[in-house]
Design an enzyme around this catalytic site. Structure first.
Site, PDB file in Angstrom:
ATOM      1  N   HIS A  98       0.815  -1.218   0.000  1.00  9.41           N
ATOM      2  CA  HIS A  98       0.000   0.000   0.000  1.00  9.41           C
ATOM      3  C   HIS A  98       0.847   1.265   0.000  1.00  9.41           C
ATOM      4  O   HIS A  98       0.423   2.301  -0.521  1.00  9.41           O
ATOM      5  CB  HIS A  98      -0.923   0.010   1.220  1.00  9.41           C
ATOM      6  CG  HIS A  98      -1.971  -1.056   1.177  1.00  9.41           C
ATOM      7  ND1 HIS A  98      -2.754  -1.379   2.260  1.00  9.41           N
ATOM      8  CD2 HIS A  98      -2.363  -1.903   0.187  1.00  9.41           C
ATOM      9  CE1 HIS A  98      -3.580  -2.356   1.944  1.00  9.41           C
ATOM     10  NE2 HIS A  98      -3.357  -2.700   0.697  1.00  9.41           N
ATOM     11  N   LEU A 126      -3.563  -9.764   5.230  1.00 12.77           N
ATOM     12  CA  LEU A 126      -3.316  -9.469   3.816  1.00 12.77           C
ATOM     13  C   LEU A 126      -2.089  -8.585   3.640  1.00 12.77           C
ATOM     14  O   LEU A 126      -1.801  -8.136   2.541  1.00 12.77           O
ATOM     15  CB  LEU A 126      -4.552  -8.823   3.182  1.00 12.77           C
ATOM     16  CG  LEU A 126      -5.822  -9.685   3.192  1.00 12.77           C
ATOM     17  CD1 LEU A 126      -7.028  -8.882   2.700  1.00 12.77           C
ATOM     18  CD2 LEU A 126      -5.640 -10.937   2.347  1.00 12.77           C
ATOM     19  N   PHE A 127      -1.373  -8.317   4.708  1.00 10.04           N
ATOM     20  CA  PHE A 127      -0.008  -7.759   4.704  1.00 10.04           C
ATOM     21  C   PHE A 127       0.108  -6.396   4.031  1.00 10.04           C
ATOM     22  O   PHE A 127       1.122  -6.107   3.382  1.00 10.04           O
ATOM     23  CB  PHE A 127       0.954  -8.763   4.053  1.00 10.04           C
ATOM     24  CG  PHE A 127       0.720 -10.180   4.491  1.00 10.04           C
ATOM     25  CD1 PHE A 127       0.756 -10.519   5.839  1.00 10.04           C
ATOM     26  CD2 PHE A 127       0.428 -11.171   3.568  1.00 10.04           C
ATOM     27  CE1 PHE A 127       0.512 -11.821   6.248  1.00 10.04           C
ATOM     28  CE2 PHE A 127       0.179 -12.472   3.976  1.00 10.04           C
ATOM     29  CZ  PHE A 127       0.220 -12.802   5.322  1.00 10.04           C
ATOM     30  N   CYS A 128      -0.898  -5.559   4.179  1.00 10.26           N
ATOM     31  CA  CYS A 128      -0.880  -4.210   3.580  1.00 10.26           C
ATOM     32  C   CYS A 128      -0.589  -4.270   2.080  1.00 10.26           C
ATOM     33  O   CYS A 128       0.048  -3.374   1.519  1.00 10.26           O
ATOM     34  CB  CYS A 128       0.149  -3.322   4.278  1.00 10.26           C
ATOM     35  SG  CYS A 128      -0.287  -2.904   5.964  1.00 10.26           S
ATOM     36  N   ALA A 129      -1.077  -5.333   1.461  1.00  5.32           N
ATOM     37  CA  ALA A 129      -0.988  -5.480   0.007  1.00  5.32           C
ATOM     38  C   ALA A 129      -2.257  -6.204  -0.435  1.00  5.32           C
ATOM     39  O   ALA A 129      -2.215  -7.276  -1.031  1.00  5.32           O
ATOM     40  CB  ALA A 129       0.258  -6.260  -0.390  1.00  5.32           C
TER      41      ALA A 129
END
Length: 438
Positions: free
Chosen positions: A132, A377-380
């Site tokens: 992100h 979702l790992f900032c992606a």
């Protein structure tokens, strides 16, 4: 063709440190701090603190003072430490003589600074597979290319997109390509040198999100020919709140200051807008800077620069192979990936356990096995959701959860840590674990 990467620190099998590694720097161990019994496999989120970073902070604390313009001994020493840190980080990143090294809070902050510094009308091209931090700062009209299925596909897609932009009505506008060096979801390494060559062929600049790449591999602006690079100290064993944007000076010197305030000015008059702003890094570093964060980051950068990177890279890759092979042997575990399974990557693996909620699995690993991983979702989000869908199709399963688990390794990781994770997962899933023979 993939970008050639130099690895990170030397590992000695004979080390007696609590973590089982001895990445020596001129005879002094470059180890990481941790809690005995706790296994940290969440390096991709926040790497543990390197002892050299903690030592650098402890050494400077008695001398901590104002930076720039102070006449006292504390201020002079602090100013020297801050500017020396800038030079050491610049050396680590291979900056060119006319590049700026601007201290920020982290990679997100660095990329937001660059987004604010873009010349008017600049078009930005990026990929949907970005963190992100490299998706959200860019202006309206940014071209977001689909997630490619191969490194070569990324190069071809960028070439086609830039060719189309140059044919359009704004074909003469500045263009910035913003890409990751290594995925924070899969660890897969992107073809940075090839993407940069394509960008320059179309008179575009390239900004590299190296948050995940720099802790594992050499990132050299001059060698890669990238225009800008952003890194985070907390990914690089210096979790004291400092990051860096390094690269071409012209856009940064022409842009309004990122923050308006003291330290960014040359002179302020009585009228509201009577201000002469500084050029150079100071233009975007208003206010009292994070001296301790800069010094900690520089200490790690200098230690890694002096280290034997090849042996550590081989050690990490052996641990990564052990981890991936072990996960592949578990029937209900499915790994996420963007490119081919044998593509180059750093020490990051994301996976799901079929039929099990990822948050519950992560909690069980922490509570029952004292293993720290990350879930979500790992900032992606766009990338992770796509990879989850593709993983379900590839595995022929309809019982995969909507979020994933990520295990990541680095300095301080050992074969015992990897094996304990695999044993825990085998126990949680009821699988029989075959001893690794790599």
């Amino acid at each position: 063709m993939h970008t050639t990467l130099a690895p990170v620190v030397r590992v000695s099998r004979g080390d007696t440190s609590p973590h089982g590694t001895d990445a020596s720097v001129a005879g002094r161990p470059l180890d990481v701090l941790g809690v005995p019994g706790e296994i940290n496999l969440d390096y991709a989120a926040t790497a543990p603190c390197a002892r050299v970073a903690a030592d650098a902070v402890a050494e400077l604390l008695p001398w901590y003072g104002s930076v720039h313009r102070g006449a006292g001994a504390l201020s002079r020493r602090s100013t020297l430490a801050y500017e020396r840190a800038r030079a050491e980080v610049g050396d680590f990143l291979g900056v060119r003589p006319d590049d700026h090294v601007v201290f920020t809070r982290n990679t997100t902050d660095a990329l937001n600074l660059l987004a604010r510094a873009l010349p008017p009308g600049t078009r930005v091209v990026t990929f949907a597979g970005e963190h992100h931090a490299n998706l959200l700062p860019w202006p309206a009209g940014t071209v977001r290319l689909p997630v490619p299925t191969s490194p070569g596909g990324a190069v071809r897609a960028l070439d086609a997109a830039l060719r189309e932009l140059r044919r359009g009505p704004d074909g003469g506008a500045p263009v910035l390509v913003a890409v990751t060096g290594a995925s924070n979801v899969t660890g897969e390494i992107w073809p940075v040198a090839e993407l940069t060559a394509v960008a320059h062929r179309h008179a575009a600049r390239l900004a590299l999100d190296a948050a995940q790449l720099a802790p594992h591999a050499e990132v050299n602006l001059d060698a890669l020919d990238v225009d800008y690079v952003a890194i985070s100290g907390h990914k690089l064993y210096a979790p004291f709140g400092a990051g860096v944007l390094a690269g071409r000076a012209d856009w940064l010197d022409a842009a309004p200051p990122y923050l308006a305030g003291g330290g960014a000015t040359l002179a302020v008059g009585a009228a509201t807008h009577d201000v002469r702003w500084a050029t150079g890094p100071a233009r975007h570093e208003a206010g009292t800077p994070n001296l301790l964060g800069a010094v900690a980051l520089a200490a790690v950068c200098s230690a890694l620069t002096r280290s034997d990177r090849a042996a550590w890279y081989a050690h990490e890759q052996a641990l990564l192979a052990r981890l991936r092979d072990g996960l592949a042997a578990l029937p209900d575990v499915v790994e996420l990936r963007t490119f081919a399974a044998d593509g180059p990557r750093v020490g990051i693996v994301s996976f799901v356990v079929a039929g099990r909620d990822s948050a519950e699995v992560a909690a069980a690993l922490a509570e029952e096995w004292r293993i720290g991983v990350r879930d979500g979702l790992f900032c992606a989000h766009p990338l992770a959701r796509r990879l989850l869908t593709e993983a379900a199709a590839r595995a022929g399963r309809d019982d995969l959860p909507p979020t994933a688990i990520r295990a990541s390794i680095g300095l301080g990781s050992t074969a015992q840590h990897v094996d304990r994770l695999l044993t825990a997962l085998a126990t949680l899933t009821g699988a029989r674990l075959t001893p690794w023979s790599g």
